[in-house]
Write a protein that holds these residues in place. Structure first.
Motif, PDB file in Angstrom:
ATOM      1  N   PHE A 184       0.838  -1.204   0.000  1.00 47.78           N
ATOM      2  CA  PHE A 184       0.000   0.000   0.000  1.00 47.78           C
ATOM      3  C   PHE A 184       0.875   1.256   0.000  1.00 47.78           C
ATOM      4  O   PHE A 184       0.588   2.220  -0.720  1.00 47.78           O
ATOM      5  CB  PHE A 184      -0.948  -0.003   1.203  1.00 47.78           C
ATOM      6  CG  PHE A 184      -1.887   1.174   1.231  1.00 47.78           C
ATOM      7  CD1 PHE A 184      -2.908   1.293   0.295  1.00 47.78           C
ATOM      8  CD2 PHE A 184      -1.755   2.177   2.177  1.00 47.78           C
ATOM      9  CE1 PHE A 184      -3.779   2.384   0.302  1.00 47.78           C
ATOM     10  CE2 PHE A 184      -2.614   3.271   2.203  1.00 47.78           C
ATOM     11  CZ  PHE A 184      -3.626   3.367   1.261  1.00 47.78           C
ATOM     12  N   LEU A 185       1.955   1.233   0.776  1.00 43.16           N
ATOM     13  CA  LEU A 185       2.863   2.392   0.791  1.00 43.16           C
ATOM     14  C   LEU A 185       3.437   2.639  -0.602  1.00 43.16           C
ATOM     15  O   LEU A 185       3.533   3.777  -1.067  1.00 43.16           O
ATOM     16  CB  LEU A 185       4.008   2.171   1.786  1.00 43.16           C
ATOM     17  CG  LEU A 185       3.629   2.081   3.267  1.00 43.16           C
ATOM     18  CD1 LEU A 185       4.867   1.819   4.116  1.00 43.16           C
ATOM     19  CD2 LEU A 185       2.930   3.352   3.733  1.00 43.16           C
ATOM     20  N   ALA A 186       3.814   1.547  -1.269  1.00 40.96           N
ATOM     21  CA  ALA A 186       4.381   1.678  -2.619  1.00 40.96           C
ATOM     22  C   ALA A 186       3.339   2.251  -3.577  1.00 40.96           C
ATOM     23  O   ALA A 186       3.646   3.103  -4.421  1.00 40.96           O
ATOM     24  CB  ALA A 186       4.878   0.322  -3.106  1.00 40.96           C
ATOM     25  N   LYS A 187       2.092   1.803  -3.402  1.00 42.72           N
ATOM     26  CA  LYS A 187       1.007   2.294  -4.257  1.00 42.72           C
ATOM     27  C   LYS A 187       0.787   3.794  -4.051  1.00 42.72           C
ATOM     28  O   LYS A 187       0.622   4.556  -5.004  1.00 42.72           O
ATOM     29  CB  LYS A 187      -0.267   1.515  -3.934  1.00 42.72           C
ATOM     30  CG  LYS A 187      -1.489   1.945  -4.707  1.00 42.72           C
ATOM     31  CD  LYS A 187      -2.670   1.082  -4.295  1.00 42.72           C
ATOM     32  CE  LYS A 187      -3.987   1.661  -4.777  1.00 42.72           C
ATOM     33  NZ  LYS A 187      -5.126   0.882  -4.281  1.00 42.72           N
ATOM     34  N   VAL A 188       0.794   4.221  -2.776  1.00 39.39           N
ATOM     35  CA  VAL A 188       0.605   5.638  -2.457  1.00 39.39           C
ATOM     36  C   VAL A 188       1.698   6.474  -3.120  1.00 39.39           C
ATOM     37  O   VAL A 188       1.428   7.480  -3.793  1.00 39.39           O
ATOM     38  CB  VAL A 188       0.613   5.855  -0.925  1.00 39.39           C
ATOM     39  CG1 VAL A 188       0.763   7.325  -0.579  1.00 39.39           C
ATOM     40  CG2 VAL A 188      -0.662   5.290  -0.302  1.00 39.39           C
ATOM     41  N   GLU A 189       2.946   6.027  -2.972  1.00 37.68           N
ATOM     42  CA  GLU A 189       4.057   6.792  -3.545  1.00 37.68           C
ATOM     43  C   GLU A 189       3.940   6.866  -5.072  1.00 37.68           C
ATOM     44  O   GLU A 189       4.094   7.931  -5.665  1.00 37.68           O
ATOM     45  CB  GLU A 189       5.394   6.160  -3.133  1.00 37.68           C
ATOM     46  CG  GLU A 189       6.570   6.921  -3.721  1.00 37.68           C
ATOM     47  CD  GLU A 189       7.917   6.504  -3.151  1.00 37.68           C
ATOM     48  OE1 GLU A 189       7.954   5.774  -2.141  1.00 37.68           O
ATOM     49  OE2 GLU A 189       8.936   6.920  -3.745  1.00 37.68           O
ATOM     50  N   ARG A 190       3.615   5.716  -5.672  1.00 38.95           N
ATOM     51  CA  ARG A 190       3.524   5.651  -7.133  1.00 38.95           C
ATOM     52  C   ARG A 190       2.414   6.578  -7.646  1.00 38.95           C
ATOM     53  O   ARG A 190       2.621   7.377  -8.558  1.00 38.95           O
ATOM     54  CB  ARG A 190       3.225   4.202  -7.522  1.00 38.95           C
ATOM     55  CG  ARG A 190       3.447   3.861  -8.988  1.00 38.95           C
ATOM     56  CD  ARG A 190       3.381   2.360  -9.200  1.00 38.95           C
ATOM     57  NE  ARG A 190       2.108   1.789  -8.775  1.00 38.95           N
ATOM     58  CZ  ARG A 190       1.956   0.857  -7.829  1.00 38.95           C
ATOM     59  NH1 ARG A 190       3.016   0.386  -7.178  1.00 38.95           N
ATOM     60  NH2 ARG A 190       0.765   0.396  -7.501  1.00 38.95           N
ATOM     61  N   GLN A 191       1.248   6.475  -7.004  1.00 39.77           N
ATOM     62  CA  GLN A 191       0.109   7.276  -7.470  1.00 39.77           C
ATOM     63  C   GLN A 191       0.371   8.774  -7.341  1.00 39.77           C
ATOM     64  O   GLN A 191       0.026   9.541  -8.222  1.00 39.77           O
ATOM     65  CB  GLN A 191      -1.142   6.919  -6.660  1.00 39.77           C
ATOM     66  CG  GLN A 191      -1.642   5.523  -6.898  1.00 39.77           C
ATOM     67  CD  GLN A 191      -2.862   5.504  -7.810  1.00 39.77           C
ATOM     68  OE1 GLN A 191      -3.506   6.517  -7.994  1.00 39.77           O
ATOM     69  NE2 GLN A 191      -3.137   4.353  -8.398  1.00 39.77           N
ATOM     70  N   LEU A 192       0.988   9.161  -6.222  1.00 40.86           N
ATOM     71  CA  LEU A 192       1.185  10.600  -6.018  1.00 40.86           C
ATOM     72  C   LEU A 192       2.299  11.144  -6.894  1.00 40.86           C
ATOM     73  O   LEU A 192       2.297  12.324  -7.251  1.00 40.86           O
ATOM     74  CB  LEU A 192       1.440  10.914  -4.545  1.00 40.86           C
ATOM     75  CG  LEU A 192       0.253  10.676  -3.621  1.00 40.86           C
ATOM     76  CD1 LEU A 192       0.407  11.434  -2.321  1.00 40.86           C
ATOM     77  CD2 LEU A 192      -1.075  11.053  -4.247  1.00 40.86           C
ATOM     78  N   SER A 193       3.234  10.292  -7.282  1.00 43.90           N
ATOM     79  CA  SER A 193       4.310  10.782  -8.153  1.00 43.90           C
ATOM     80  C   SER A 193       3.773  11.032  -9.562  1.00 43.90           C
ATOM     81  O   SER A 193       4.397  11.727 -10.348  1.00 43.90           O
ATOM     82  CB  SER A 193       5.462   9.772  -8.205  1.00 43.90           C
ATOM     83  OG  SER A 193       5.047   8.606  -8.893  1.00 43.90           O
ATOM     84  N   ARG A 194       2.603  10.459  -9.861  1.00 42.58           N
ATOM     85  CA  ARG A 194       2.027  10.623 -11.212  1.00 42.58           C
ATOM     86  C   ARG A 194       1.065  11.804 -11.311  1.00 42.58           C
ATOM     87  O   ARG A 194       0.459  12.001 -12.360  1.00 42.58           O
ATOM     88  CB  ARG A 194       1.282   9.350 -11.609  1.00 42.58           C
ATOM     89  CG  ARG A 194       2.222   8.205 -11.890  1.00 42.58           C
ATOM     90  CD  ARG A 194       1.413   7.029 -12.379  1.00 42.58           C
ATOM     91  NE  ARG A 194       2.224   5.829 -12.438  1.00 42.58           N
ATOM     92  CZ  ARG A 194       1.748   4.599 -12.249  1.00 42.58           C
ATOM     93  NH1 ARG A 194       0.472   4.425 -11.966  1.00 42.58           N
ATOM     94  NH2 ARG A 194       2.537   3.556 -12.326  1.00 42.58           N
ATOM     95  N   LEU A 195       0.889  12.548 -10.229  1.00 40.02           N
ATOM     96  CA  LEU A 195      -0.001  13.711 -10.296  1.00 40.02           C
ATOM     97  C   LEU A 195       0.594  14.743 -11.240  1.00 40.02           C
ATOM     98  O   LEU A 195       1.820  14.777 -11.380  1.00 40.02           O
ATOM     99  CB  LEU A 195      -0.198  14.313  -8.903  1.00 40.02           C
ATOM    100  CG  LEU A 195      -1.001  13.471  -7.915  1.00 40.02           C
ATOM    101  CD1 LEU A 195      -1.035  14.162  -6.559  1.00 40.02           C
ATOM    102  CD2 LEU A 195      -2.416  13.229  -8.406  1.00 40.02           C
ATOM    103  N   PRO A 196      -0.113  15.617 -11.877  1.00 44.70           N
ATOM    104  CA  PRO A 196      -1.540  15.797 -11.675  1.00 44.70           C
ATOM    105  C   PRO A 196      -2.372  14.690 -12.383  1.00 44.70           C
ATOM    106  O   PRO A 196      -1.929  14.163 -13.345  1.00 44.70           O
ATOM    107  CB  PRO A 196      -1.824  17.151 -12.292  1.00 44.70           C
ATOM    108  CG  PRO A 196      -0.768  17.313 -13.329  1.00 44.70           C
ATOM    109  CD  PRO A 196       0.440  16.613 -12.816  1.00 44.70           C
TER     110      PRO A 196
END
Lengths: 196, 197
Positions: A184-196
């Motif tokens: 889950f931590l990896a998912k959070v980091e990955r998703q937020l690095s792809r913003l916007p």
């Protein structure tokens, strides 16, 4: 590059939510031009409604902490909430931040007609909620997922007309394995690095 | 029966306070004993502290005498009545905090030792009643969902017995209601709660 406001809410040092926050910040570091982080517990924020108008509605008042919180909301284009879901919703601390900061003149203004609140936070184009849940997804659905709805249907309505919401949830944390939590931590980091 | 009435409005002269008085009057007229827990009046703190969070899964999750008093009342009551203004489609922070701090393991539920899952512990509660004021119209509340009501009639309800009944009284568009309409609503709350058995 985005301007991200991170609102963090957990009472315990060393909580898993802290690791979630660090993962989110690591992800944001590549996507954001500037990041502001508010830690409601560390700030000693009082969630009880103490400044009200004569109708009993919350008003911002002149507490510098709240005035600063309101300025942060007007500044950001991306809002990230990080909190544990308790009793199907935002913890009282975070609900108090919503009750007391998202007030008339900050988040909305009064209007005639069926839509009584005209949004004032058109600057916010993306909202992300990252939340841990003790119970499983199915129990949360049974309980109604009120917190998710407050986020996607309540807060988002006061933001940009086409604001997008992202719901990142770890369900069943009470019975989760270490690898569930790590992925889950990896998912959070990955998703937020792809913003916007 | 013993009824716990939880009131969550900061202003003593508010419409919510008068609704609470009318609800209590109706219940007393029906022969029930009512204990009012005025959260702002008693200086209840909304936020769960770090100390409480650390103690949550232990043997003594309650660390505050006000929380202890509420938990003791909940253990003896047969009905819970909530009177509050709906803010941001949900419970005001102080009432949300009351749920978090009072409805802890051993009071509202317990963790099953084998599966780790949550098991209900509020089988003494026969009725859950909500009385809430809404700034939005009824249709607007339907669209965003009535999250405060859901939290009480679903999340809290699942910790009660199978036969626990829920009752809901909502006054929508409250700031545009006339005094007469407000009085009528208060009268209906009082009248219908007199019938609670």
């Amino acid at each position: 590059m985005i301007r991200a406001l991170v609102i963090y809410c957990h009472p315990l040092l060393g909580a898993y939510n802290e690791a979630v926050r660090e993962a989110a910040l690591a992800g944001l570091s590549s996507a954001a031009e500037e990041i502001r982080v508010t830690d409601l517990y560390a700030d000693g924020f009082n969630p009880e409604a103490t400044t009200l108008d004569s109708d009993g509605r919350c008003v911002l008042g002149d507490d510098p902490l709240l005035v600063g919180y309101a300025a942060d909301l007007a500044w950001c284009d991306t809002l990230v909430l990080i909190y544990p879901t308790w009793w199907a919703g935002q913890p009282a601390m975070l609900k108090g931040w919503i009750d007391r900061v998202w007030v008339e003149g900050v988040a909305w203004e009064s209007a005639e007609g069926p839509e009584k609140r005209q949004p004032l936070l058109g600057n916010i184009k993306r909202l992300v909620a990252i939340s841990t849940h003790g119970s499983s997804k199915s129990v949360n659905m049974l309980e109604g997922e009120g917190g998710k709805r407050t986020f996607t249907r309540g807060l988002a309505k006061m933001c940009h007309r086409r604001a997008r919401t992202t719901w990142l949830a770890l369900y069943g944390i009470d019975t989760s394995s270490l690898s569930d939590r790590e992925s889950f931590l990896a998912k959070v980091e990955r998703q937020l690095s792809r913003l916007p | 029966m013993l009824v716990a009435l939880i009131l969550a409005h900061p202003q003593g002269d508010s419409y919510c306070h008068s609704l609470a008085e009318r609800a209590a009057a109706g219940l007393r007229a029906g022969g029930h004993e009512v204990v009012v827990v005025d959260l702002y009046g008693q200086g209840f703190r909304a936020a769960m502290t770090g100390e409480e969070r650390s103690a949550y899964h232990g043997d003594e999750p309650i660390c505050d005498p006000l929380v202890e008093a509420s938990a003791d009342l909940i253990g003896r009551a047969e009905a819970l009545v909530f009177v509050y203004p709906t803010w941001w489609t949900g419970l005001p922070a102080i009432l949300k905090g009351w749920l978090e701090r009072v409805m802890v393991p051993g009071v509202a539920f317990r963790f099953d030792e084998r599966s780790g899952k949550v098991r209900p512990a509020l089988s003494n509660i026969r009725h859950i009643v909500g009385v809430s004021t809404y700034e939005e119209t009824h249709s607007a509340v339907r669209i965003t969902n009535d999250n405060g009501r859901r939290t009480i009639t679903r999340a809290l309800r699942v910790n009660c017995g199978f036969r626990t009944r829920t009752h809901w009284f909502g006054i929508f568009d409250v700031f545009d209601k006339s005094d007469l309409e407000r009085r009528e609503f208060a009268g209906r709350v009082e009248r219908e709660l007199t019938e609670l058995r």
